[in-house]
Scaffold this motif. Structure first.
Motif, PDB file in Angstrom:
ATOM      1  N   ALA A  29     -25.554  -5.883 -27.145  1.00 16.92           N
ATOM      2  CA  ALA A  29     -24.281  -6.364 -26.817  1.00 16.92           C
ATOM      3  C   ALA A  29     -23.666  -4.992 -26.022  1.00 16.92           C
ATOM      4  N   ASP A  30     -24.310  -3.890 -26.057  1.00 15.16           N
ATOM      5  CA  ASP A  30     -24.349  -2.577 -24.998  1.00 15.16           C
ATOM      6  C   ASP A  30     -23.893  -3.598 -23.039  1.00 15.16           C
ATOM      7  N   GLN A  32     -23.944  -6.409 -22.476  1.00 11.42           N
ATOM      8  CA  GLN A  32     -22.996  -7.465 -22.269  1.00 11.42           C
ATOM      9  C   GLN A  32     -21.968  -7.088 -21.589  1.00 11.42           C
ATOM     10  N   LYS A  33     -21.392  -5.703 -22.259  1.00 11.48           N
ATOM     11  CA  LYS A  33     -20.089  -4.907 -22.216  1.00 11.48           C
ATOM     12  C   LYS A  33     -19.813  -4.088 -21.097  1.00 11.48           C
ATOM     13  N   HIS A  34     -21.541  -3.808 -20.894  1.00 15.00           N
ATOM     14  CA  HIS A  34     -21.190  -2.921 -20.080  1.00 15.00           C
ATOM     15  C   HIS A  34     -22.652  -3.188 -18.435  1.00 15.00           C
TER      16      HIS A  34
END
Length: 212
Positions: A29-30, A32-34
């Motif tokens: 998730a991290d 994909q987000k950053h």
């Protein structure tokens, strides 16, 4: 650890096992987000294997030994000890070679200094000869001048002026005699003890202070 004057350092390291990293949901998730988040590709964990690293001295056969399935580390201890011994022997050989080189360099420097002392003495005698020649030439001119003075004095009428001229001529003749290097036996000049700076022009690249 020291072998024949050579210091060797032994480091005992614990090996690590590497396995593929399984990303967690949070990591995914991290990432994909950053855009700057990087998920590691491997995980590392301490293994039950050891590695010995040897530093210092001249490398011969090996510098590292590790546990393997075919050769446990304890079976390689003799090889490690032999490597340390070889490095010690190499250090001793280099020490003796450096000592011999320093002794030979000292002998060459001493020979260069003796030659420089000889050349310095020759140069000193040459300068002394040139100085004598210059005095002789100057004396020859003075002799000629004193002769002219004598002729002039003889042309003077009797009286105080003529007597003073004769007294002056007597002194000049005595003075010229003292100056003339041909009066007396020619002798080798006494060579003064050379200083380091006196020898420098004749050392041919060596320092007059030592074999540096």
């Amino acid at each position: 650890m020291t072998a024949q004057g050579q210091t060797c350092e032994l480091r005992l390291l614990q090996e690590q096992d590497r396995v593929e990293h399984v990303p967690t949901q949070k990591e995914l998730a991290d990432a994909q987000k950053h855009s700057w988040v990087r998920i590691p590709r491997h995980d590392y964990s301490p293994a039950d294997r050891l590695r010995i690293c040897l530093s210092g001295g001249l490398h011969h056969r090996a510098g590292e030994w590790a546990d393997t399935a075919a050769r446990p580390l304890e079976d390689q201890l003799a090889e490690i000890a032999q490597e340390i011994g070889l490095r010690g022997q190499a250090a001793e050989h280099k020490r003796l070679a450096d000592l011999e080189e320093a002794q030979q360099k000292l002998l060459r420097w001493e020979a260069a200094k003796r030659q420089a002392t000889t050349e310095y003495a020759e140069a000193y005698r040459g300068r002394h000869l040139e100085a004598q020649h210059a005095v002789w030439q100057r004396t020859a001119g003075l002799v000629e001048y004193v002769g002219a003075l004598r002729l002039h004095a003889e042309s003077l009428p009797p009286g105080p002026a003529r007597e003073e001229a004769k007294a002056w001529i007597a002194w000049t003749e005595s003075h010229v005699q003292r100056l003339n290097p041909l009066n007396g036996s020619p002798l080798l000049p006494e060579i003064p003890e050379p200083r380091a700076e006196d020898l420098q022009p004749f050392m041919h690249g060596w320092s007059p202070y030592g074999p540096t």
